[in-house]
Design a protein around this motif. Structure first.
Motif, PDB file in Angstrom:
ATOM      1  N   ASP A   1      55.436   5.895  73.763  1.00 18.54           N
ATOM      2  CA  ASP A   1      55.319   4.432  73.785  1.00 18.54           C
ATOM      3  C   ASP A   1      56.563   3.805  74.402  1.00 18.54           C
ATOM      4  O   ASP A   1      56.463   2.859  75.199  1.00 18.54           O
ATOM      5  CB  ASP A   1      55.129   3.904  72.354  1.00 18.54           C
ATOM      6  N   ALA A   2      57.735   4.350  74.062  1.00 15.78           N
ATOM      7  CA  ALA A   2      58.972   3.816  74.628  1.00 15.78           C
ATOM      8  C   ALA A   2      59.037   4.069  76.133  1.00 15.78           C
ATOM      9  O   ALA A   2      59.448   3.194  76.911  1.00 15.78           O
ATOM     10  CB  ALA A   2      60.174   4.457  73.931  1.00 15.78           C
ATOM     11  N   ALA A   3      58.627   5.268  76.571  1.00 17.45           N
ATOM     12  CA  ALA A   3      58.665   5.600  77.993  1.00 17.45           C
ATOM     13  C   ALA A   3      57.684   4.754  78.785  1.00 17.45           C
ATOM     14  O   ALA A   3      58.004   4.248  79.869  1.00 17.45           O
ATOM     15  CB  ALA A   3      58.369   7.085  78.179  1.00 17.45           C
ATOM     16  N   ALA A   4      56.464   4.579  78.274  1.00 15.17           N
ATOM     17  CA  ALA A   4      55.455   3.783  78.978  1.00 15.17           C
ATOM     18  C   ALA A   4      55.893   2.332  79.106  1.00 15.17           C
ATOM     19  O   ALA A   4      55.692   1.695  80.154  1.00 15.17           O
ATOM     20  CB  ALA A   4      54.116   3.877  78.247  1.00 15.17           C
ATOM     21  N   SER A   5      56.500   1.790  78.048  1.00 15.06           N
ATOM     22  CA  SER A   5      56.976   0.410  78.095  1.00 15.06           C
ATOM     23  C   SER A   5      58.096   0.253  79.118  1.00 15.06           C
ATOM     24  O   SER A   5      58.121  -0.717  79.886  1.00 15.06           O
ATOM     25  CB  SER A   5      57.464  -0.011  76.704  1.00 15.06           C
ATOM     26  N   ALA A   6      59.021   1.227  79.151  1.00 11.03           N
ATOM     27  CA  ALA A   6      60.128   1.166  80.117  1.00 11.03           C
ATOM     28  C   ALA A   6      59.618   1.261  81.545  1.00 11.03           C
ATOM     29  O   ALA A   6      60.088   0.540  82.439  1.00 11.03           O
ATOM     30  CB  ALA A   6      61.118   2.292  79.832  1.00 11.03           C
ATOM     31  N   PHE A   7      58.640   2.119  81.790  1.00 13.18           N
ATOM     32  CA  PHE A   7      58.088   2.269  83.131  1.00 13.18           C
ATOM     33  C   PHE A   7      57.361   0.993  83.542  1.00 13.18           C
ATOM     34  O   PHE A   7      57.453   0.550  84.694  1.00 13.18           O
ATOM     35  CB  PHE A   7      57.133   3.462  83.178  1.00 13.18           C
ATOM     36  N   GLY A   8      56.628   0.372  82.619  1.00  3.34           N
ATOM     37  CA  GLY A   8      55.916  -0.866  82.931  1.00  3.34           C
ATOM     38  C   GLY A   8      56.848  -1.992  83.328  1.00  3.34           C
ATOM     39  O   GLY A   8      56.562  -2.746  84.265  1.00  3.34           O
ATOM     40  N   SER A   9      57.994  -2.111  82.662  1.00  3.70           N
ATOM     41  CA  SER A   9      58.955  -3.142  83.037  1.00  3.70           C
ATOM     42  C   SER A   9      59.532  -2.861  84.420  1.00  3.70           C
ATOM     43  O   SER A   9      59.789  -3.781  85.203  1.00  3.70           O
ATOM     44  CB  SER A   9      60.070  -3.228  81.995  1.00  3.70           C
ATOM     45  N   GLY A  10      59.716  -1.583  84.749  1.00  2.66           N
ATOM     46  CA  GLY A  10      60.195  -1.227  86.078  1.00  2.66           C
ATOM     47  C   GLY A  10      59.188  -1.559  87.160  1.00  2.66           C
ATOM     48  O   GLY A  10      59.556  -1.974  88.263  1.00  2.66           O
ATOM     49  N   VAL A  11      57.893  -1.412  86.866  1.00  2.00           N
ATOM     50  CA  VAL A  11      56.842  -1.758  87.821  1.00  2.00           C
ATOM     51  C   VAL A  11      56.907  -3.238  88.175  1.00  2.00           C
ATOM     52  O   VAL A  11      56.773  -3.627  89.347  1.00  2.00           O
ATOM     53  CB  VAL A  11      55.455  -1.397  87.248  1.00  2.00           C
ATOM     54  N   THR A  12      57.134  -4.088  87.192  1.00  2.00           N
ATOM     55  CA  THR A  12      57.186  -5.528  87.434  1.00  2.00           C
ATOM     56  C   THR A  12      58.319  -5.891  88.385  1.00  2.00           C
ATOM     57  O   THR A  12      58.117  -6.594  89.386  1.00  2.00           O
ATOM     58  CB  THR A  12      57.367  -6.280  86.102  1.00  2.00           C
ATOM     59  N   VAL A  13      59.520  -5.410  88.106  1.00  2.00           N
ATOM     60  CA  VAL A  13      60.672  -5.740  88.942  1.00  2.00           C
ATOM     61  C   VAL A  13      60.510  -5.152  90.345  1.00  2.00           C
ATOM     62  O   VAL A  13      60.773  -5.824  91.352  1.00  2.00           O
ATOM     63  CB  VAL A  13      61.965  -5.225  88.286  1.00  2.00           C
TER      64      VAL A  13
END
Length: 511
Positions: free
Chosen positions: A473-485
């Motif tokens: 869950d932590a990894a998926a959330s971190a990757f999702g924020s990177g996708v936005t930027v």
């Protein structure tokens, strides 16, 4: 900068190619399909390769990037050799070598062996791509026909990218990851049989001498610069990256100086004074950066974060690839009436919207928003690539078509490197910066999770259920924020391409 496209009226009145020419086009589409399938398949196979070979974060980027890196260093050389010794001959040599090395890549036992095989694929691939585009110049002398032929040629990239995930997804679900490299063999065998029968040989009738120093300088320019970009994306600003970049710039200056002083230059630098040539090169470069960068993070998001199989992820991107094909063909009649400095920026507006749809969609970035975003992005890229490639070929003398095509392909492959290294490196950096390792995760598992998203996926499935779920869950959330930027940065690159097109492609007559 304004410049007219030379010999426009003559080319419009030139003899039209017959049925054999169109059959030759089909043959020349085979290596284009192969290269685009290879790039897309590898992106989708990367999660399984990461699990099977356990590459480091740097090795994972090298597996993708070493192929276009070698291509970027050799394309101008191979294009020039094709002009001298025969473009069809270079095509056949490249096809034979590419097929043989693909078998080696399929059975690579380690990440290092796969990287070496990919480098060899880049060597032989450098013989393929300039030959296909430059042969179109000699086969289709009539510009209206050539414009359509290039649109079909460019659509082969999109078609291959669409077929790649589906074919590759089927192979990945039923066979080992190495099977994705073996598809080169059945694609290239028909080429080796049909090309000598259908594709006429062409070369520069008055080639200059082979300039070994220029060949070395061209390689010494591209390889250090691309390596510096990759190093910057993975490790951040370092003295090493700065030194490599400085070396590449110095070698590039020496290469340009030698070409300007040579009576028969390896690459005619005067071409870059034409807005229709230099502007189209930059549009190619930035468009491919945006496309490859998008595919890099979306393929991982679809499979690892959203849980799609490789084939399901491939089908999710098919509408976007189809949009690229349709846009590339549809823009041909439009480009006869509307000048390129209007058509290209208008097309790229769609690509900007596609990136913004990803950036401002919900943080989980579900399947449907990504599908829609890629359709919109594909419309802009497909139209812009068709026009820019035709401008590049038309701006160069017919006898130098190989060298001009090589510059176009260099921009494409450099864009592929930059798309993965810069946008891929940025999303990796944002992922690592945003990832918060839950308490209780073993030290080794935490280190692997910080390296790549695939590493987090593997470790999460090896841990007890509660800890594994927390880590994932932590990894998926971190990757999702990177996708936005990263999507916002990608949109900015496309805007830059549109501005360049509007300024540099102001030709004196319609395209």
């Amino acid at each position: 900068m304004t410049a007219s496209i030379p010999t426009t009226d003559t080319e419009l009145d030139a003899p039209r190619a017959g049925a054999r020419g169109w059959w030759a086009l089909i043959v020349l589409m085979l290596p284009v399909l192969l290269v685009s399938v290879d790039n897309t398949v590898l992106s989708f196979a990367l999660p399984e390769i990461a699990i099977a070979l356990s590459p480091t974060g740097a090795e994972q980027l090298w597996i993708i990037d070493v192929y276009p890196l070698v291509l970027a260093g050799l394309l101008v050389t191979m294009g020039t050799l094709g002009d001298r010794f025969g473009r069809r001959k270079m095509l056949l040599i490249g096809a034979t070598g590419f097929a043989a090395v693909s078998v080696l890549a399929a059975f690579a036992p380690t990440a290092g062996a796969l990287i070496a095989a990919r480098a060899l694929l880049g060597f032989f691939g450098a013989m393929l791509m300039p030959s296909t585009l430059s042969l179109l110049r000699s086969i289709f002398r009539n510009r209206d026909q050539r414009r359509f032929a290039i649109a079909v040629w460019a659509s082969a990239f999109s078609a291959g990218s669409a077929l790649g995930p589906i074919v590759g997804g089927f192979l990945l679900e039923h066979f080992a990851w190495g099977s994705v490299f073996l598809i080169a063999v059945p694609v290239l065998i028909p080429l080796l049989i049909a090309a000598p029968l259908l594709v006429p040989e062409s070369r520069d009738p008055h080639p200059g001498r082979i300039d070994l120093l220029s060949i070395l300088l061209s390689m010494a320019t591209m390889i250090p610069i691309v390596y510096a970009i990759k190093s910057l994306a993975v490790d951040g600003p370092t003295w090493s990256a700065g030194a490599w970049a400085a070396l590449g710039v110095l070698m590039g200056a020496m290469f340009v100086r030698r070409q300007l002083r040579s009576a028969t230059p390896m690459l005619d630098m005067q071409l870059f004074r034409r807005g229709s040539f230099s502007g189209a090169i930059m549009v190619n470069l930035l468009s491919v950066v945006a496309l490859v960068g998008f595919l890099y993070f979306v393929s991982q998001h679809l499979q690892l974060v959203l849980g799609l199989s490789p084939m399901q992820a491939g089908f999710a991107l098919v509408p976007g690839m189809a949009a690229m094909i349709v846009a590339g063909l549809t823009v041909v009649p439009v480009s006869r009436r509307v000048p390129p400095h209007v058509v290209v920026p208008a097309a790229l507006v769609f690509s900007v919207i596609g990136y913004l749809l990803v950036a401002f969609s919900s943080e989980d970035h579900g399947v449907l928003p990504l599908v829609i975003a890629f359709v919109v992005l594909g419309i802009g890229i497909g139209a812009a690539e068709t026009i820019s490639n035709e401008l590049i070929l038309s701006s160069a003398p017919a006898e130098k078509a190989g060298a001009a095509s090589a510059v176009s392909e260099t921009a494409y492959e450099l864009g592929a490197v930059l798309g993965t290294a810069v946008l891929g490196g940025l999303i990796t950096a944002f992922y690592r910066g945003s990832l918060v390792i839950p308490e209780g995760i073993p030290h080794d598992a935490a280190d692997a999770a910080r390296e790549t998203l695939a590493g987090a996926y593997t470790e999460a499935h090896h841990l007890p259920a509660e800890l594994g779920d927390a880590l994932w869950d932590a990894a998926a959330s971190a990757f999702g924020s990177g996708v936005t930027v990263t999507s916002l940065i990608g949109a900015g690159l496309v805007v830059a391409a549109g501005v360049i097109a509007a300024v540099t492609l102001r030709t004196t007559r319609t395209h």
